[in-house]
Write a protein that holds these residues in place. Sequence first.
Motif, short mmCIF file in Angstrom:
data_model
loop_
_atom_site.label_atom_id
_atom_site.label_comp_id
_atom_site.label_asym_id
_atom_site.label_seq_id
_atom_site.Cartn_x
_atom_site.Cartn_y
_atom_site.Cartn_z
N PHE A 133 0.69 -1.20 0.02
CA PHE A 133 0.06 -0.13 -0.14
C PHE A 133 0.89 1.24 0.09
O PHE A 133 0.55 2.34 -0.58
N LEU A 143 2.32 1.70 -3.32
CA LEU A 143 1.16 2.20 -4.37
C LEU A 143 0.86 3.76 -3.90
O LEU A 143 0.76 4.59 -5.02
N GLN A 144 0.81 4.19 -2.80
CA GLN A 144 0.65 5.54 -2.35
C GLN A 144 1.75 6.46 -2.80
O GLN A 144 1.53 7.52 -3.34
N ASN A 187 1.40 6.85 -6.57
CA ASN A 187 0.36 7.68 -6.76
C ASN A 187 0.56 9.17 -6.49
O ASN A 187 0.21 9.71 -7.19
N GLU A 208 -5.00 4.37 -9.45
CA GLU A 208 -5.95 4.70 -8.44
C GLU A 208 -6.75 3.36 -8.12
O GLU A 208 -7.14 3.03 -6.84
N ASP A 213 -5.76 0.18 -8.44
CA ASP A 213 -4.90 -0.46 -7.69
C ASP A 213 -4.95 -0.30 -6.20
O ASP A 213 -4.97 -0.98 -5.23
N ARG A 214 -4.77 1.05 -5.99
CA ARG A 214 -4.51 1.60 -4.73
C ARG A 214 -6.10 1.19 -3.82
O ARG A 214 -5.81 0.86 -2.64
N ASP A 215 -6.96 1.45 -4.59
CA ASP A 215 -8.30 1.24 -3.83
C ASP A 215 -8.40 -0.30 -3.53
O ASP A 215 -8.81 -0.69 -2.63
#
Length: 353
Positions: free
Chosen positions: A188, A191-192, A195, A281, A283-285
């Motif tokens: 996470f 990914l953040q 992002n 976004e 993938d992050r969710d």
Amino acid sequence: MFPHHREREQPIFCSRAHVFQIDPTTKRNWIPASKHAVTVSFFYDANRNVYRIISVGGTKAIINCTVTPSMTFTKTSQKFGQWADSRANTVYGLGFATEQQLHQFSEKFKEVKDAARLAREKSQDKELANTALSIAAPQSPPVMCVNGPEDKLFRSQSADITLSSEKERIKKMLSEGSICEMNLEAEFFSLQDSNTKLVAALHEANANVEQWKKQLTAYQEETDRLREQVAELEAHGGHGPSERLKDELTQSLEELEALLKAKDEEIHILQSKKVEYHEMEHDRDEAIHRLRETEMRNAELERRIQNTEQNLNNSLEDRDRMDSEVQRAIEILDIKIFDLNDLRQSLVKLIDK
């Protein structure tokens, strides 16, 4: 490295990586152990038949870990991996420059772990052989004359074994849940970070698009003006200097059209980056959803652990109560035996008289 280990320990594999350690307070965030990439090496001690992972930053050893058969190296992303060291009560993380370096380190970790397992098994076999040679003839253990308390003692020992195995099982489940949660959190955070970079790039791209749109409008206006001039020149049918001016205007027009085409391609590339941003976004969710599911599973595990601890406490109380009953029964039996002994002596005296 420690000086007195240099002679007996030999390096068998080296790699360079950024070293991290888990935050001892939160057990979630990674703390950098080195400001830049350092050398991480596997060493083998032939005298003790021990494998170690060692990394030195400056004059300080930032990794000094003995490899055991129970350790597992886990890849949490394409360039990041981690393993837990129970002796140091920490989790180490390594960030590599390429995916190939991570794969090589992971394979070497497996080889060293298997070698450590074989070394331990050989050591245990040797200890068992020495123990078997040193054991003398067994002595007969004392046997209690009363069957009831003896059976209760056997049941108490069996209950201890069952409770210990249940407690180890729950600890294993909690450990697996914590490792899964840390892996999802690392994914996470990755990914953040991606992002954040994409958002910054998208904002910059939007600003450039607006600027390029203004430039395109100006170029189109200039192109239209030049076309009008070329049309006027063709209508007049002039020669000489007008022909040269016409050629210059035609060349300028071609250059402007090529520039317009290049700007259109750049806008198309930026639009494709917008699509990638939306995918990130998504993938992050998904990562956030999986993290929440893991937190729910951890809460369920904690609830089960609390129930198990309560059952364990109840079982310990039952065992203590059982032990007190056995002790009381033994005391009563001792009194009865003493009374029977007095009665026997009295009967003997009566017979003698």
